[in-house]
Design a protein around this motif. Structure first.
Motif, PDB file in Angstrom:
ATOM      1  N   HIS B  31      -3.186  -4.976  -0.257  1.00  0.00           N
ATOM      2  CA  HIS B  31      -3.095  -4.230  -1.533  1.00  0.00           C
ATOM      3  C   HIS B  31      -1.413  -4.300  -1.775  1.00  0.00           C
ATOM      4  O   HIS B  31      -0.636  -3.587  -0.951  1.00  0.00           O
ATOM      5  CB  HIS B  31      -3.773  -3.249  -1.823  1.00  0.00           C
ATOM      6  N   GLU B  32      -0.818  -4.846  -2.705  1.00  0.00           N
ATOM      7  CA  GLU B  32       0.641  -4.558  -3.015  1.00  0.00           C
ATOM      8  C   GLU B  32       0.766  -3.430  -4.023  1.00  0.00           C
ATOM      9  O   GLU B  32      -0.142  -3.389  -4.951  1.00  0.00           O
ATOM     10  CB  GLU B  32       1.311  -6.016  -3.766  1.00  0.00           C
ATOM     11  N   PRO B  33       1.839  -2.717  -3.983  1.00  0.00           N
ATOM     12  CA  PRO B  33       1.916  -1.511  -5.005  1.00  0.00           C
ATOM     13  C   PRO B  33       1.997  -2.116  -6.421  1.00  0.00           C
ATOM     14  O   PRO B  33       2.853  -3.025  -6.576  1.00  0.00           O
ATOM     15  CB  PRO B  33       3.253  -0.846  -4.322  1.00  0.00           C
ATOM     16  N   SER B  34       1.431  -1.233  -7.280  1.00  0.00           N
ATOM     17  CA  SER B  34       1.501  -1.778  -8.731  1.00  0.00           C
ATOM     18  C   SER B  34       2.914  -1.715  -9.172  1.00  0.00           C
ATOM     19  O   SER B  34       3.222  -2.254 -10.088  1.00  0.00           O
ATOM     20  CB  SER B  34       0.434  -0.815  -9.429  1.00  0.00           C
ATOM     21  N   ASN B  85      -8.331   1.616  -7.765  1.00  0.00           N
ATOM     22  CA  ASN B  85      -8.736   0.571  -8.352  1.00  0.00           C
ATOM     23  C   ASN B  85      -8.838   0.680  -9.942  1.00  0.00           C
ATOM     24  O   ASN B  85      -8.481   1.946 -10.560  1.00  0.00           O
ATOM     25  CB  ASN B  85      -9.930  -0.411  -7.853  1.00  0.00           C
ATOM     26  N   GLU B  86      -9.366  -0.259 -10.582  1.00  0.00           N
ATOM     27  CA  GLU B  86      -9.342  -0.275 -12.185  1.00  0.00           C
ATOM     28  C   GLU B  86     -10.177   0.856 -12.350  1.00  0.00           C
ATOM     29  O   GLU B  86     -10.110   1.501 -13.548  1.00  0.00           O
ATOM     30  CB  GLU B  86      -9.781  -1.639 -12.917  1.00  0.00           C
ATOM     31  N   GLU B  89     -11.155   4.474  -8.421  1.00  0.00           N
ATOM     32  CA  GLU B  89     -11.614   4.627  -7.114  1.00  0.00           C
ATOM     33  C   GLU B  89     -10.802   4.141  -6.297  1.00  0.00           C
ATOM     34  O   GLU B  89     -10.015   3.309  -6.280  1.00  0.00           O
ATOM     35  CB  GLU B  89     -13.181   4.183  -6.953  1.00  0.00           C
ATOM     36  N   ILE B  90     -10.757   5.075  -4.999  1.00  0.00           N
ATOM     37  CA  ILE B  90      -9.886   4.657  -3.838  1.00  0.00           C
ATOM     38  C   ILE B  90     -10.760   4.256  -2.763  1.00  0.00           C
ATOM     39  O   ILE B  90     -11.836   4.890  -2.467  1.00  0.00           O
ATOM     40  CB  ILE B  90      -9.104   5.802  -3.578  1.00  0.00           C
ATOM     41  N   ALA B  91     -10.650   2.994  -2.182  1.00  0.00           N
ATOM     42  CA  ALA B  91     -11.172   2.356  -1.145  1.00  0.00           C
ATOM     43  C   ALA B  91     -11.009   3.160   0.085  1.00  0.00           C
ATOM     44  O   ALA B  91      -9.711   3.293   0.426  1.00  0.00           O
ATOM     45  CB  ALA B  91     -10.840   0.938  -1.096  1.00  0.00           C
ATOM     46  N   GLY B  92     -12.089   3.632   0.788  1.00  0.00           N
ATOM     47  CA  GLY B  92     -11.850   4.425   1.938  1.00  0.00           C
ATOM     48  C   GLY B  92     -11.392   3.532   3.061  1.00  0.00           C
ATOM     49  O   GLY B  92     -11.466   2.213   3.031  1.00  0.00           O
ATOM     50  N   ILE B  93     -11.090   4.079   4.108  1.00  0.00           N
ATOM     51  CA  ILE B  93     -10.548   3.438   5.581  1.00  0.00           C
ATOM     52  C   ILE B  93     -11.756   2.648   5.972  1.00  0.00           C
ATOM     53  O   ILE B  93     -11.643   1.404   6.621  1.00  0.00           O
ATOM     54  CB  ILE B  93     -10.026   4.295   6.685  1.00  0.00           C
TER      55      ILE B  93
END
Ligand code: SF4
Ligand code: SF4
Lengths: 272, 154
Positions: B31-34, B85-86, B89-93
């Motif tokens: 993931h690249e920072p937005s 994400n859109e 939600e944040i994907a956990g580890i």
């Protein structure tokens, strides 16, 4: 520290104050005044208490953060149990919030600070005090640790390096103050300054990140902010720090001083 | 004999040909920072290979010697690279979408960092604030005394 506290009085104090109400302002002790705020037929309902106390928490870390901690400082705390109210848990709440603890008190839950009541066998006198890691100089926890995870930092703060802790819990057994807890379950969303996880042991860190940044431990800050002023934080090696001055003037006991651990946390007012 | 050898060569060639078809797992993209103005402290291939060296100082020097304040560290990686994400939600580890786990799962290298450290930036973590117990007690007593005063006045 000047902070008005508005509170209501119980029966006997009410009588006492109603007699005093004619006087208007009553000096209870140097720097402590009771003002009459509302009087109905000489009965005072609410009094305003101004407690004017000097700020004793002026001794802070001034070390530049790119330099190592050194043994020029030794951070400690002095707790005046006479000012510590039974039932008050302001320090514990602040600690839980600071470190992202849940605040549960079961046998397997993490507690960095416990409120403990001591009762004298001879007189029955009860003392309420906060008990946390005493930050021993010759720390039994560090002595028994097989990996070097338990250690005392050069400036006297006892810590667990969770990167190398194997969770054997020897240190929990060795600590005479029951200061340490083991994390039994997965933890998520830890605070930035308080990483903690399953399978490792943890305890009070004297809020090491705050201290390094020139701040106060969260418990001391809360106790002062709530105007109890029962805790002083400072450098025990600086003879001019308020904590050293206070210790020289009025003394301070180590809990279980017979163990000769030279604790960094000291108590006043532990009477029989 | 030569026919036998030829057979071996053919079989060997077939084996070689079939290998690329087996490695189908695509190389992970992270993931690249937005916020495109953010720039990583090092070029990507350097970070891929040596990121642990850049964050190691915190494990040892910060922990034992109290040296703090360097910009680079585990939480700085997380702050830029873990975003919702859109759907918000944040994907956990544990997810393949997580910045760290994307590669670590691909390379089958277990990460232990997030057993103790948060896997997302602090600003995305909701916390309950404990209110001071004494203050609560005081408010309750005050409220109670107000009620009893009202009753007494009636
Ligand atoms: S109080 Fe217990 S945990 Fe703290 S330094 Fe002493 S032995 Fe170690
Ligand atoms: S539980 Fe961890 S810190 Fe405690 S003695 Fe064992 S290895 Fe050391």
């Amino acid at each position: 520290m000047k902070k008005p506290v508005t509170t209501s009085m119980n029966g006997s104090r009410r009588n006492f104050i109603s007699k005093a109400a004619a006087v208007g302002t009553l000096t209870v002790a140097p720097g402590v005044f009771l003002h009459k705020a509302a009087a109905a037929e000489l009965e005072v309902e609410i009094v305003e208490i101004d407690i004017v106390e000097p700020d004793l928490n002026t001794s802070r870390s001034t070390r530049p953060l790119d330099q190592d901690v050194s043994n020029k400082n030794r951070w400690g705390m002095l707790i005046d149990t006479n000012k510590c109210a039974t039932g008050c848990t302001d320090c514990v709440d602040a600690c839980n919030q600071e470190n992202g603890l849940e605040g549960k008190t079961g046998p397997q839950d993490t507690q960095y600070i416990r409120k403990v009541t001591l009762k004298s066998k001879s007189t029955g006198h009860e003392t309420s005090l906060p008990l946390m890691c005493q930050h021993c100089e010759t720390a039994p926890c560090a002595d028994v640790c097989p990996t070097g995870a338990s250690f005392v930092r050069a400036d006297g703060i006892a810590l667990v390096d969770k990167h190398i802790c194997i969770g054997c819990r020897y240190c929990m057994m060795a600590c005479p103050y029951k200061a340490r807890s083991f994390v039994h379950e997965d933890i998520k969303n830890q605070k930035l300054s308080a990483p903690r996880g399953k399978g490792t042991v943890e305890a009070c860190t004297m809020c090491v990140t705050r201290v390094d940044n020139g701040g106060l431990p969260a418990c001391v800050e809360a106790c002062t902010a709530e105007n109890h002023n029962a805790m002083i934080f400072g450098d025990l090696k600086d003879p001019d720090s308020p904590i050293s001055v206070e210790l020289r003037k009025r003394g301070g006991k180590q809990l279980r001083s017979d163990l000769a651990l030279n604790t960094g946390v000291r108590y006043q007012g532990l009477n029989e | 004999m030569t026919r036998f050898l030829r057979l071996i060569y053919v079989l060997f060639g077939l084996m070689l040909l079939s290998t690329p078809a087996m490695a189908e797992t695509p190389f992970p993209t992270v993931h690249e920072p937005s916020d495109e103005s953010l720039k990583c402290i090092q070029p990507e291939d350097e970070m891929r290979r040596n990121h642990m060296k850049y964050i190691l100082h915190e494990r040892d020097e910060t922990m034992h010697e109290g040296i703090r304040g360097e910009a680079e560290g585990l939480s700085s990686c997380i702050d830029c690279h873990v975003e919702p994400n859109e759907k918000g939600e944040i994907a956990g580890i544990e997810s393949k979408e997580h910045f760290c786990n994307a590669c670590h799962q691909y390379a089958a290298v277990q990460i232990d960092c997030f057993q103790c450290h948060a896997d997302r930036p602090q600003k995305y973590i909701k916390r309950n604030t404990h209110s001071s117990s004494l203050k609560q007690q005081l408010q309750q007593t005050l409220a109670a005394s107000e009620v009893s005063d009202k009753e007494a006045n009636q």
